[in-house]
Design an enzyme around this catalytic site. Structure first.
Site, PDB file in Angstrom:
ATOM      1  N   ASP A  32       0.853  -1.190   0.000  1.00 42.75           N
ATOM      2  CA  ASP A  32       0.000   0.000   0.000  1.00 42.75           C
ATOM      3  C   ASP A  32       0.886   1.236   0.000  1.00 42.75           C
ATOM      4  O   ASP A  32       1.843   1.317   0.767  1.00 42.75           O
ATOM      5  CB  ASP A  32      -0.897  -0.022   1.240  1.00 42.75           C
ATOM      6  CG  ASP A  32      -2.047   0.967   1.167  1.00 42.75           C
ATOM      7  OD1 ASP A  32      -1.790   2.158   0.876  1.00 42.75           O
ATOM      8  OD2 ASP A  32      -3.185   0.565   1.413  1.00 42.75           O
ATOM      9  N   ASN A  88     -13.465  -3.913   3.193  1.00 39.01           N
ATOM     10  CA  ASN A  88     -14.586  -2.981   3.304  1.00 39.01           C
ATOM     11  C   ASN A  88     -15.496  -3.081   2.082  1.00 39.01           C
ATOM     12  O   ASN A  88     -15.019  -3.248   0.957  1.00 39.01           O
ATOM     13  CB  ASN A  88     -14.057  -1.546   3.409  1.00 39.01           C
ATOM     14  CG  ASN A  88     -13.106  -1.366   4.567  1.00 39.01           C
ATOM     15  OD1 ASN A  88     -13.367  -1.825   5.667  1.00 39.01           O
ATOM     16  ND2 ASN A  88     -11.996  -0.705   4.321  1.00 39.01           N
ATOM     17  N   HIS A 101     -10.926  -5.695  -2.625  1.00 33.37           N
ATOM     18  CA  HIS A 101      -9.542  -5.883  -2.195  1.00 33.37           C
ATOM     19  C   HIS A 101      -9.524  -6.175  -0.703  1.00 33.37           C
ATOM     20  O   HIS A 101     -10.455  -5.849   0.015  1.00 33.37           O
ATOM     21  CB  HIS A 101      -8.664  -4.663  -2.521  1.00 33.37           C
ATOM     22  CG  HIS A 101      -9.144  -3.382  -1.943  1.00 33.37           C
ATOM     23  ND1 HIS A 101     -10.227  -2.676  -2.440  1.00 33.37           N
ATOM     24  CD2 HIS A 101      -8.680  -2.648  -0.901  1.00 33.37           C
ATOM     25  CE1 HIS A 101     -10.408  -1.579  -1.738  1.00 33.37           C
ATOM     26  NE2 HIS A 101      -9.486  -1.535  -0.785  1.00 33.37           N
TER      27      HIS A 101
END
Length: 136
Positions: A32, A88, A101
């Site tokens: 990330d 989420n 994801h």
């Protein structure tokens, strides 16, 4: 199927450079760019699904297997104290990119992150009513 205007589709399929830490025919795992902790990574399916509800069951099943393997690897190599898997669905749940994801977030004692919620309170009657609502 890949969605042309989806940034995660483009990253997952190698059109946009990323720090890839794993790749197979179905997934790419990248670090990330705004990590919560050292090693924070994203599991990106190469086929587009906006969220869990659009994701084929076979892909969902494989995603968890890939997450488990990468979490084990991170625990051994990064010497983290724990791992959060975060997924989420929808803006209300914190989803900011409409491409399924999974976040793999290595956790370290005293890392300062708070990936928690405030436990609510409910009565046994409320639990029973909710159970009935879910069950149909």
């Amino acid at each position: 199927m890949k969605k042309e205007d989806c940034i995660f589709c483009r990253i997952a399929n190698g059109e946009i450079p990323s720090e890839t830490i794993y790749e197979d025919k179905d997934f790419r795992i990248i670090l990330d760019v705004g990590p919560a902790t050292k090693g924070h990574a994203l599991i990106l399916p190469k086929e587009h699904a906006a969220d869990l509800f659009e994701l084929p069951e076979e892909t969902a099943s494989r995603a968890l297997i890939v997450a488990k393997r990468m979490a084990q690897n991170m625990k051994e190599r990064l010497l983290c104290d724990g791992i959060n898997l975060v997924q989420n669905n929808g803006v209300a749940a914190g989803q900011t990119v409409s491409h399924f994801h999974i976040h793999i977030i290595p956790r370290y004692q005293e890392d300062g992150q708070r990936i928690n919620w405030v436990p609510g309170k409910c009565t046994q009657e409320e639990l029973e009513a909710t159970r009935k609502q879910i069950m149909g």
